[in-house]
Design an enzyme around this catalytic site. Structure first.
Site, mmCIF file in Angstrom:
data_model
loop_
_atom_site.group_PDB
_atom_site.id
_atom_site.type_symbol
_atom_site.label_atom_id
_atom_site.label_comp_id
_atom_site.label_asym_id
_atom_site.label_seq_id
_atom_site.Cartn_x
_atom_site.Cartn_y
_atom_site.Cartn_z
ATOM 1 N N ASP A 1 17.925 -35.928 18.343
ATOM 2 C CA ASP A 1 17.824 -35.807 19.782
ATOM 3 C C ASP A 1 16.750 -37.013 20.220
ATOM 4 O O ASP A 1 16.882 -38.049 19.763
ATOM 5 C CB ASP A 1 17.237 -34.399 20.094
ATOM 6 N N HIS B 1 14.589 -33.930 26.496
ATOM 7 C CA HIS B 1 15.641 -33.372 25.949
ATOM 8 C C HIS B 1 15.120 -32.742 24.671
ATOM 9 O O HIS B 1 15.584 -31.595 24.397
ATOM 10 C CB HIS B 1 16.599 -34.294 25.926
ATOM 11 N N ASN C 1 29.686 -31.020 28.161
ATOM 12 C CA ASN C 1 29.701 -30.552 29.727
ATOM 13 C C ASN C 1 31.011 -31.234 30.512
ATOM 14 O O ASN C 1 30.638 -31.446 31.768
ATOM 15 C CB ASN C 1 28.497 -30.765 30.465
ATOM 16 N N SER D 1 23.921 -28.503 25.795
ATOM 17 C CA SER D 1 23.055 -29.129 24.851
ATOM 18 C C SER D 1 21.954 -27.874 24.665
ATOM 19 O O SER D 1 21.257 -27.719 23.720
ATOM 20 C CB SER D 1 22.254 -30.149 25.670
#
Length: 312
Positions: free
Chosen positions: A29, A62, A163, A246
């Site tokens: 990430d 994130h 998404n 996520s």
């Protein structure tokens, strides 16, 4: 996370003494804020594949949020926003920049490192809450091949469905791999901020272009409160709210960390089979909900580890 723990039945797991102790989770990430109270002392190894240093300072936020969902201790909230597996340890591999952007090249490098060295840190799980369309992360780039090599090496790989929903065949790479555990949102009917816009029904739908049914499983992903990498800035709070697949992906990864902590002998195929037979049916189409929403009582109920060992 207090809502998520209730929805997935985490109290059942904790009642069995499951907390993820000894299980290494690799998070590919944007890095991790190791100073955050909920994550302090939890990092076993870190590497930045963007600049090839050991500095994984999370300038995006994130990765810290994702890590908190998997296994934050909840210390900064008196336990309210504790993650699923509060005693797992982390291997943070930074592959995304401050804008949350990355390339297949850095993800491949991180996966290859894990295949070669992950066992040294008892990595059992790989969380990949990143993805793009086939055009963005080209199949020809070798990303899918490398993700599947990590699976074949014995790691449980959890990938976000993306998404791009609600249209058919909107699962993002590398979640399109038939081997990995692809995670969608169980609550994407809620209007949230994703990809810079207000959107509902955003979770990627199957089938893949290769006619593989996806996602495999769903989990809550809307309005998840977890660790904020910018918590030390003036006026900032210890937690932030984010939404999307996520966020749903680390929910599943955290649940699997609890399972592996209790039954460390399970293979990745056995873990996937356990998911297939234990999820809560939400009554939604297969290409939206997969096998259903992850349920820890169902996932852990078989407990003995003596179920039939067949391929998932």
């Amino acid at each position: 996370m207090n809502r998520v723990r209730e929805l997935v039945g985490a109290s059942y797991a904790y009642g069995l003494g499951c907390d993820g102790a000894g299980i290494g989770v690799a998070v590919l990430d944007s890095g991790m804020d190791t100073r955050h109270p909920d994550l302090k002392g939890r990092l076993a190894y870190a590497y930045n594949f963007l600049n090839h240093t050991e500095d994984v300072f999370d300038d995006c936020g994130h990765g810290t949020h994702v890590s908190g969902i998997i296994g934050g201790t909840g210390v900064a909230s008196g336990g309210r926003y504790q993650g699923l597996a509060p005693r797992c340890h982390f291997i943070s591999l930074k592959v995304l920049d401050r804008m949350g952007n990355g390339s297949s090249k850095t993800v491949i490098e991180a996966l290859r490192w894990l295949i070669a060295h992950g066992r040294e840190y008892n990595v059992r799980l790989i969380n990949i809450s990143v993805g793009s369309t086939a055009e963005g992360f080209s199949v020809k780039s070798g990303l899918l091949e490398t993700v599947e090599a990590a699976w074949d090496a014995g790691f449980v790989v959890c990938c976000a469905a993306g998404n791009k929903g609600p249209k058919r065949s909107t699962i993002t790479v590398p979640g399109t791999s038939p081997k990995v555990i692809t995670v969608g949102c169980s609550d994407d009917n809620r209007v949230v901020q994703v990809m810079g816009a207000q959107k509902a029904n955003y979770s990627g739908r199957g089938p893949t272009n290769a006619c593989i049914c996806k996602p495999d499983v769903t989990a809550p992903g809307s309005y998840l409160v977890s660790c904020n990498a910018g918590w030390q800035k003036r006026g900032a709070k210890a937690y932030a709210t984010k939404s999307g697949t996520s966020m749903a992906t680390p929910v599943v990864a955290g649940c699997i960390a609890l399972l592996l902590g209790r039954e460390p002998g399970l293979t990745n195929k056995e873990v996937k089979l356990r998911l297939r037979t234990s999820c809560q049916d939400l009554g939604l189409p297969r290409n939206q909900q997969g096998w259903g929403m992850i349920s820890l009582p169902g996932l852990l109920a078989k407990g003995s580890g003596n179920e039939n060992r067949e391929n998932a």
